[in-house]
Design an enzyme around this catalytic site. Structure first.
Site, PDB file in Angstrom:
ATOM      1  CB  SER A  46      10.589  -9.501 -38.109  1.00 39.20           C
ATOM      2  OG  SER A  46      11.139  -9.697 -39.387  1.00 39.20           O
ATOM      3  CG  ASP A  84      17.944  -8.987 -37.884  1.00 40.53           C
ATOM      4  OD1 ASP A  84      18.679  -7.991 -37.943  1.00 40.53           O
ATOM      5  OD2 ASP A  84      16.706  -8.938 -37.983  1.00 40.53           O
ATOM      6  CD  GLU A 114      17.333  -5.452 -32.568  1.00 35.67           C
ATOM      7  OE1 GLU A 114      17.069  -5.249 -31.361  1.00 35.67           O
ATOM      8  OE2 GLU A 114      16.563  -6.044 -33.342  1.00 35.67           O
ATOM      9  CD  GLU A 181      11.767  -1.341 -35.932  1.00 34.63           C
ATOM     10  OE1 GLU A 181      12.802  -2.017 -36.100  1.00 34.63           O
ATOM     11  OE2 GLU A 181      10.667  -1.850 -35.672  1.00 34.63           O
TER      12      GLU A 181
END
Ligand code: KIV
EC number: 2.1.2.11
Length: 264
Positions: A46, A84, A114, A181
């Site tokens: 992010s 991440d 992810e 999420e």
């Protein structure tokens, strides 16, 4: 403060003790968060949006992640640090191994990827090679162009069942944590109950084991881009340390997220 480990968080899950985590991108904030009760931090991609000013996480490079992971680790020496793996840095097994090794060398304790069933081989390979993995399901921001925007996931029965099956497959492959999420509360609850690993929610309601928010949202510095599931804790406090303490206190008490921060 003791060093926070994954096994400690598993223990917290068993005791139904909720925990708060937050994104961090630099040493100063990481140190402040650690001093005021946060012991799990994510160096999130992010940062592409919060730090670099992009409109998605896609432009973030592995070098960016290494740089910010090093900064955060210098500020937070005792926290469990998630980092991440950025977009397309784990597309092949060997890429995943190289990228994960670089983040672990930079100070991460666990890397976040992810994806669902399709990453089980990667999760198994990394785990066998001593790299703990946190998986991320639901609204996975690296897939924004597949989703056609930042949309709530798992709202119909088929997609909810698929997400649950993915989560179970990832745990079986060795995942040690899961981030969920933007999914409905009931789905987050099903997943949290089905897994023995800690589940951290963001926009996933109050039933997950832990919560995470982007630090800019907690401090109300996202302008008019603050997501509806987030809350500006600074408006009720006199300074940043008090806002962080209030966030931790409300998560641990099961008061945040409230219904207005959740999807149904
Ligand atoms: O990159 C990030 O900050 C994240 C959180 C939103 C969980 O993945």
């Amino acid at each position: 403060m003791n060093i926070t480990t994954i096994s400690y968080l598993r223990h917290q899950k068993q005791r139904q003790q909720k925990f708060a985590s937050i994104t961090a991108y630099d040493a100063t904030f990481a140190s402040l968060f650690e001093q005021h009760g946060i012991s799990v931090m994510l160096v999130g991609d992010s940062l592409g949006m919060t730090i670099q000013g992009h409109d998605s996480t896609l432009p973030v490079t592995l070098d960016d992640m290494i740089y910010h992971t090093r900064c955060v680790r210098r500020g937070a020496t005792k926290s469990l640090l998630l980092a991440d793996l950025p977009f397309m840095c784990y597309a092949t097994l060997s890429q995943a191994y190289e990228s994960a090794a670089a983040l672990m060398r930079a100070g991460a304790n666990i890397v976040k990827l992810e994806g669902g069933f399709w990453i089980t081989k990667t999760v198994r390979g990394l785990t066998e090679r001593a790299v703990p993995v946190c998986c991320h399901l639901g609204l996975t921001p690296q897939s924004v162009n597949i989703f056609g925007g930042y949309k709530i996931q798992g709202r119909d029965k088929d997609s909810a069942d698929k997400l649950l099956a993915d989560a179970i497959a990832l745990e079986l492959a060795g995942a040690q944590m899961l981030v969920l999420e933007c999914v409905p509360v009931t789905l987050a609850e099903r997943v949290t109950r089905a897994l023995s690993i800690p589940v951290i929610g963001i926009g996933a309601g109050v039933m997950t084991d832990g919560q995470i928010l982007v630090m800019h949202d907690v401090l109300g510095i996202t302008g008019n881009r603050a997501p509806s599931f987030a809350r500006n804790f600074l408006v009720d406090c006199e300074d940043i340390p008090a806002a962080i303490r209030l966030y931790v206190q409300e998560v641990e008490a099961g008061e945040f997220p409230a219904t207005q921060h959740s999807f149904y």
